[in-house]
Write an enzyme that holds these catalytic residues in place. Sequence first.
Site, PDB file in Angstrom:
ATOM      1  N   LYS A 175       0.905  -1.173   0.000  1.00 28.79           N
ATOM      2  CA  LYS A 175       0.000   0.000   0.000  1.00 28.79           C
ATOM      3  C   LYS A 175       0.925   1.198   0.000  1.00 28.79           C
ATOM      4  CE  LYS A 175      -1.872   2.956   2.203  1.00 28.79           C
ATOM      5  NZ  LYS A 175      -1.580   4.401   1.983  1.00 28.79           N
ATOM      6  N   SER A 229       3.956   6.363  11.367  1.00 24.49           N
ATOM      7  CA  SER A 229       3.881   7.016  12.679  1.00 24.49           C
ATOM      8  C   SER A 229       3.541   6.020  13.790  1.00 24.49           C
ATOM      9  CB  SER A 229       2.821   8.107  12.630  1.00 24.49           C
ATOM     10  OG  SER A 229       1.572   7.512  12.370  1.00 24.49           O
ATOM     11  N   GLU A 250       8.216  -0.244  11.914  1.00 18.58           N
ATOM     12  CA  GLU A 250       9.316   0.727  11.866  1.00 18.58           C
ATOM     13  C   GLU A 250       8.680   2.092  12.060  1.00 18.58           C
ATOM     14  OE1 GLU A 250      12.373   0.024  11.832  1.00 18.58           O
ATOM     15  OE2 GLU A 250      12.681  -1.869  10.792  1.00 18.58           O
ATOM     16  N   CYS A 284      13.064   9.344   9.532  1.00 21.20           N
ATOM     17  CA  CYS A 284      12.787   8.754  10.859  1.00 21.20           C
ATOM     18  C   CYS A 284      14.049   8.720  11.702  1.00 21.20           C
ATOM     19  CB  CYS A 284      12.225   7.361  10.695  1.00 21.20           C
ATOM     20  SG  CYS A 284      13.255   6.296   9.699  1.00 21.20           S
ATOM     21  N   GLU A 381       8.637  13.987  17.857  1.00 18.03           N
ATOM     22  CA  GLU A 381       9.236  13.992  16.523  1.00 18.03           C
ATOM     23  C   GLU A 381       8.698  15.208  15.762  1.00 18.03           C
ATOM     24  OE1 GLU A 381       7.970  10.783  13.914  1.00 18.03           O
ATOM     25  OE2 GLU A 381      10.072  10.400  13.460  1.00 18.03           O
TER      26      GLU A 381
HETATM   27  P1  NAD Z   1       1.442   7.590   8.819  1.00 18.13           P
HETATM   28  O1  NAD Z   1       1.407   6.629   9.947  1.00 18.13           O
HETATM   29  O2  NAD Z   1       0.475   8.683   8.799  1.00 18.13           O
HETATM   30  O3  NAD Z   1       1.247   6.826   7.437  1.00 18.13           O
HETATM   31  C1  NAD Z   1       2.070   5.760   7.065  1.00 18.13           C
HETATM   32  C2  NAD Z   1       1.289   4.859   6.129  1.00 18.13           C
HETATM   33  O4  NAD Z   1       0.206   4.298   6.856  1.00 18.13           O
HETATM   34  C3  NAD Z   1       0.684   5.578   4.928  1.00 18.13           C
HETATM   35  O5  NAD Z   1       0.748   4.728   3.804  1.00 18.13           O
HETATM   36  C4  NAD Z   1      -0.776   5.764   5.345  1.00 18.13           C
HETATM   37  O6  NAD Z   1      -1.660   5.823   4.270  1.00 18.13           O
HETATM   38  C5  NAD Z   1      -1.012   4.506   6.158  1.00 18.13           C
HETATM   39  N1  NAD Z   1      -2.097   4.601   7.133  1.00 18.13           N
HETATM   40  C6  NAD Z   1      -2.613   5.704   7.728  1.00 18.13           C
HETATM   41  N2  NAD Z   1      -3.611   5.368   8.572  1.00 18.13           N
HETATM   42  C7  NAD Z   1      -3.721   4.017   8.511  1.00 18.13           C
HETATM   43  C8  NAD Z   1      -4.553   3.069   9.179  1.00 18.13           C
HETATM   44  N3  NAD Z   1      -5.484   3.435  10.053  1.00 18.13           N
HETATM   45  N4  NAD Z   1      -4.360   1.756   8.919  1.00 18.13           N
HETATM   46  C9  NAD Z   1      -3.416   1.353   8.049  1.00 18.13           C
HETATM   47  N5  NAD Z   1      -2.607   2.207   7.377  1.00 18.13           N
HETATM   48  C10 NAD Z   1      -2.760   3.527   7.615  1.00 18.13           C
HETATM   49  O7  NAD Z   1       2.930   8.110   8.762  1.00 18.13           O
HETATM   50  P2  NAD Z   1       3.535   9.160   7.719  1.00 18.13           P
HETATM   51  O8  NAD Z   1       3.173  10.504   8.200  1.00 18.13           O
HETATM   52  O9  NAD Z   1       3.213   8.771   6.323  1.00 18.13           O
HETATM   53  O10 NAD Z   1       5.093   8.885   7.885  1.00 18.13           O
HETATM   54  C11 NAD Z   1       5.864   9.583   8.772  1.00 18.13           C
HETATM   55  C12 NAD Z   1       6.173   8.712   9.962  1.00 18.13           C
HETATM   56  O11 NAD Z   1       6.833   7.521   9.539  1.00 18.13           O
HETATM   57  C13 NAD Z   1       7.134   9.373  10.919  1.00 18.13           C
HETATM   58  O12 NAD Z   1       6.718   9.183  12.241  1.00 18.13           O
HETATM   59  C14 NAD Z   1       8.449   8.637  10.670  1.00 18.13           C
HETATM   60  O13 NAD Z   1       9.343   8.659  11.736  1.00 18.13           O
HETATM   61  C15 NAD Z   1       7.980   7.275  10.340  1.00 18.13           C
HETATM   62  N6  NAD Z   1       8.993   6.546   9.570  1.00 18.13           N
HETATM   63  C16 NAD Z   1       9.699   5.533  10.165  1.00 18.13           C
HETATM   64  C17 NAD Z   1      10.695   4.873   9.468  1.00 18.13           C
HETATM   65  C18 NAD Z   1      11.485   3.753  10.102  1.00 18.13           C
HETATM   66  O14 NAD Z   1      12.088   2.985   9.379  1.00 18.13           O
HETATM   67  N7  NAD Z   1      11.528   3.640  11.414  1.00 18.13           N
HETATM   68  C19 NAD Z   1      10.982   5.235   8.162  1.00 18.13           C
HETATM   69  C20 NAD Z   1      10.251   6.265   7.576  1.00 18.13           C
HETATM   70  C21 NAD Z   1       9.253   6.904   8.304  1.00 18.13           C
END
Ligand code: NAD
Length: 488
Positions: A175, A229, A250, A284, A381
């Site tokens: 996704k 997140s 992650e 991240c 963050e």
């Molecule tokens: P997010 O959690 O809003 O979204 C991540 C993904 O989850 C997107 O594809 C989104 O469409 C999907 N999503 C949203 N709500 C959902 C639900 N209820 N059920 C299933 N999927 C859902 O995060 P973001 O804002 O896109 O990304 C930023 C975050 O990601 C930051 O906190 C960052 O630190 C983290 N991140 C972590 C790593 C790592 O490897 N540790 C790497 C990159 C980003």
Amino acid sequence: MKSYWQNYIGGKWLDGVNGGRIAIEDPATAAPFAQIARAEPVDVDRAVQAARECVESRALLDLRPAKRSRMLLEVAAYLRERAAEIGRVLTLESGIQLEEGRAEIESTARYFEYYGGLADKIEGRYIPLGADFVDYTIPEPYGVSAHIVPWNFPPDIAARGMAPALAAGNAVVIKSPELDPLAVTYLAQACEAAGFPPGAVNIVCGYGHDAGAALANHPGVDQIVFTGSVATGRAVAIAAAQRLIPAVLELGGKSAGIVLPDADLEQVAESVKWGIFYFAGQVCSAQSRLLVHRSIHDRTVQRLRDVVAQLSIGPGVENHFLTPVICAQQLARVQELVSSGVAQGATAATGGSRAEGYPGYVMQPTLLVDAAPGMRVMREEIFGPVLSICVFDTLEEAVCIANGTNFGLCAGVYTKDLDKAHWLAARLVAGQVFINQWFVGGVETPFGGSRQSGIGREKGQEAIRSYIRTKNVGMRIVAPRGAWSAPE
Ligand code: NAD
């Protein structure tokens, strides 16, 4: 570049069943420039069904692993050949600097090379039980591996999970992020060109609340990998727990670099430049806190001001170093957190607000000095180009501040004193510790978090373990009685 993109399901390029589309905006101009077919739960269901059929048919599993290995290497070659083209698409949709967009596609290709190299080396064991028994293990794929990808580094993060999952023989459903899903679609093109059977790779783009949630809760999924997140990670973990399937999470970070009095300030400056200003700090593993020994605090801050003054700021497509953040909402969040820091007693030594004169979402590179451990800017963050700087006096105090958040993704130490470096490395709560350079590592080095930064490890040989489960086969040998004669 085409203006409309489709999802890839069961070996076919498809519109959404309900015909919806998602507009993709350029963060540098705040203007939409393309659309992608919107996947809804019904499309996610189709993608999981296609992956299930691939698993049930054993089309991928029964291949000789050397063949899977070659296909993964072909995916890598396909991406490398088009790195400039795909990198440009990534720059337009995510805002990343052009050069770095291309570099990200090279690193995306590296995952397929690395796990292509491992695909034919995933071996079981023979377990001795004495002369009357034969016992061995089979490392089996889970089946359907689901991946939910965030908007920062989408091709890289999709490949980080997809390559080891395929190497182990799983079928995958990705996704992609609704803000910048276009470059990820090239992974499907590459897999198609490399000859992966229909259903082995499925990539759909939809909103998190419907397509993402539908994938996380789908009964046809056997294992899930989520990057994003903490809040969404928790929802995905609950969905996985309901179905008792394994989940790799992650999540975010609030990683601290610790600068000791003997540190090489040039190394610190370079690590700050990349650690927090690269991709506007939307990483991240960003170095979002700097803990500086009191004796060198002023000198360090002055050096960092010089770094900031030299950063070129502007659209990624013009190859500026400090690029816009992904969207209006993210910019507002960064500004709100910076304001909270100032209200709680920190001072913006540089920056602190939106950069004027750009149509897109550009935040000034910001150094917040006088940051203290209890402030939100030291605990939450920010995901923007904002470094919170805090002083310390003793090593114990530095450890206490560095470990004083709910996260545990990365940590760093700057010193020439190796005893202190390793003393600190042992005590820092983090999945990876960098000494004298932030972001040391690559696809070869295991990556993941402690605490709310996540569960499980990606990258390196460790990652393969997330995509296989062990089956034990035991057999009793009955010794032949009397003379053996061939059946007539
Ligand atoms: P997010 O959690 O809003 O979204 C991540 C993904 O989850 C997107 O594809 C989104 O469409 C999907 N999503 C949203 N709500 C959902 C639900 N209820 N059920 C299933 N999927 C859902 O995060 P973001 O804002 O896109 O990304 C930023 C975050 O990601 C930051 O906190 C960052 O630190 C983290 N991140 C972590 C790593 C790592 O490897 N540790 C790497 C990159 C980003």
